[in-house]
Write a protein that holds these residues in place. Structure first.
Motif, PDB file in Angstrom:
ATOM      1  N   GLU A 112       2.123   2.312   9.557  1.00  0.00           N
ATOM      2  CA  GLU A 112       3.271   2.682   8.658  1.00  0.00           C
ATOM      3  C   GLU A 112       3.977   3.657   9.407  1.00  0.00           C
ATOM      4  O   GLU A 112       3.504   4.917   9.488  1.00  0.00           O
ATOM      5  CB  GLU A 112       3.150   2.565   7.457  1.00  0.00           C
ATOM      6  N   ASP A 157       1.610   7.177  -2.010  1.00  0.00           N
ATOM      7  CA  ASP A 157       0.898   6.173  -0.948  1.00  0.00           C
ATOM      8  C   ASP A 157      -0.484   6.031  -1.495  1.00  0.00           C
ATOM      9  O   ASP A 157      -1.172   5.129  -1.375  1.00  0.00           O
ATOM     10  CB  ASP A 157       1.194   6.456   0.356  1.00  0.00           C
ATOM     11  N   SER A 214       5.628   1.487   2.364  1.00  0.00           N
ATOM     12  CA  SER A 214       4.344   1.572   1.881  1.00  0.00           C
ATOM     13  C   SER A 214       4.003   0.527   0.814  1.00  0.00           C
ATOM     14  O   SER A 214       2.885  -0.064   0.905  1.00  0.00           O
ATOM     15  CB  SER A 214       4.007   3.104   1.341  1.00  0.00           C
TER      16      SER A 214
HETATM   17 MG   LIG Z   1       5.483   5.494   2.729  1.00  0.00          MG
END
Ligand SMILES: [Mg+2]
Ligand SMILES: Nc1nc2c(ncn2[C@@H]2O[C@H](COP(=O)(O)OP(=O)(O)OP(=O)(O)O)[C@@H](O)[C@H]2O)c(=O)[nH]1
Length: 320
Positions: free
Chosen positions: A142, A93, A57
């Protein structure tokens, strides 16, 4: 608001609504997507995968910043780490990503794990198409590289960035084999930590072995290092990712990546549709209901039942 027009004009509210429809399998989502489909296929899809806590992240956030410096509109799909492997990080995040919240050139979406197998991969595919149609390029996904869904998502991408970190012990083991074999850009993050040289040797060996089976014009995956928290190496990483995008385009392999993905979606959706129809039919078809009952009751094994189904006319009618 006309959702299709809104998406094509790059309106975030329209894009968010369409992605929600698609997640909820609202029929409006599918018909809007059908209208938009011709406007997709431009964005480079970048998968960022690696073990829990590798700094994915942080790295994605830094890549977003770098894309903005280069005046590229960038979208991010963060796959919610609801797996037991990485609980809790999503909040961090979100906080980190907040700094892009007011920037219209950045579109960030989180996806939660779906119950059904492959559901997460499909939701990601759908969202990536919408972002692509909105004019975002690249679209970064991600994922934590631990499950089958994640490998699926990695294979959706044009370019998969495999993140590893020193100090985990047997680092290579922490990376899912399928991803190791298909990744196009390798990065050692947390290069400020001890153990970088050992990890580099392991990865170099792996890449060396991989290169032995490669054709001369195959892409040679670079091995880079970053300190995501300080933004070090991030510009070079983005260069490598775009370089791979240009390689795919020059080799006429850019569009086929998404095409192959679309084909897999077709087959999966068709299979699911057949099963749904079959189950519906079983309500009115005595023979079919009996067969299902026999499987439930353990009187016939499921494989023989499938063979019987495939031979019977019931399934032919059910699927048509
Ligand atoms: Mg992450
Ligand atoms: N020392 C150091 N720490 C880093 C670096 N990059 C990230 N971190 C830290 O590592 C921790 C995990 O970072 P994340 O970016 O949340 O990692 P992640 O891979 O997204 O984690 P999950 O999504 O939970 O799998 C955070 O405390 C980061 O600040 C780095 O290059 N060096």
């Amino acid at each position: 608001m006309n959702v299709v027009a809104g998406v094509l004009a790059g309106e975030i509210a329209a894009g968010a609504r369409l992605i929600r429809w698609l997640e909820d399998t609202d029929p409006r989502g599918r018909s809007a997507l059908a209208e938009l489909f011709g406007r997709t296929g431009r964005a480079q899809l970048i998968g960022v995968t690696g073990p829990p806590g590798a700094g994915k992240s942080t790295l994605v956030d830094a890549l977003v910043g770098e894309c903005r410096r280069r005046e590229r509109k960038v979208a991010v799909i963060a796959v919610d780490p609801t797996s037991p492997f990485s609980g809790g990080a999503i909040l961090g995040d979100r906080v980190r990503m907040q700094r892009h919240a007011t920037d219209g050139g950045v579109f960030i979406r989180s996806m939660a794990s779906r119950g059904e197998f492959g559901g997460l991969a499909r939701a990601t595919y759908d969202a990536a198409l919408v972002m692509d149609a909105m004019g975002y390029d690249p679209v970064i996904v991600e994922t934590v590289g631990v499950g089958q869904d994640e490998v699926e998502i990695a294979t959706l991408a044009h370019t998969t960035v495999v993140v590893s970190v020193p100090g985990l012990g047997d680092e290579i083991q922490a990376i899912k084999a399928g991803v190791l074999e298909t990744g196009q850009v390798f990065v050692i993050n947390k290069a400020d930590r001890p153990g970088v040289e050992e990890l580099r040797r392991q990865l170099e060996l792996m890449l060396h072995l991989r290169a032995q089976g490669a054709a001369p014009d195959d892409w040679a995956p670079p091995l880079l290092s970053t300190v995501a928290t300080r933004g070090e190496g991030v510009s070079a990483l983005l260069d490598a990712v775009f370089e791979h995008g240009r390689y795919l385009t020059a080799a006429n392999r850019f569009a086929p990546r998404l095409g192959a993905r679309s084909e897999r979606v077709l087959l999966a959706e068709f299979g699911a549709g057949c099963v749904r129809r079959l189950l519906d039919t079983s309500r009115s078809d005595a023979a079919l209901a009996e067969l299902l009952d026999a499987v439930r009751g353990g009187r016939i094994d499921p494989y023989s039942a499938v063979a019987r189904l495939l031979e019977s006319t019931t399934i032919a009618t059910a699927a048509s």
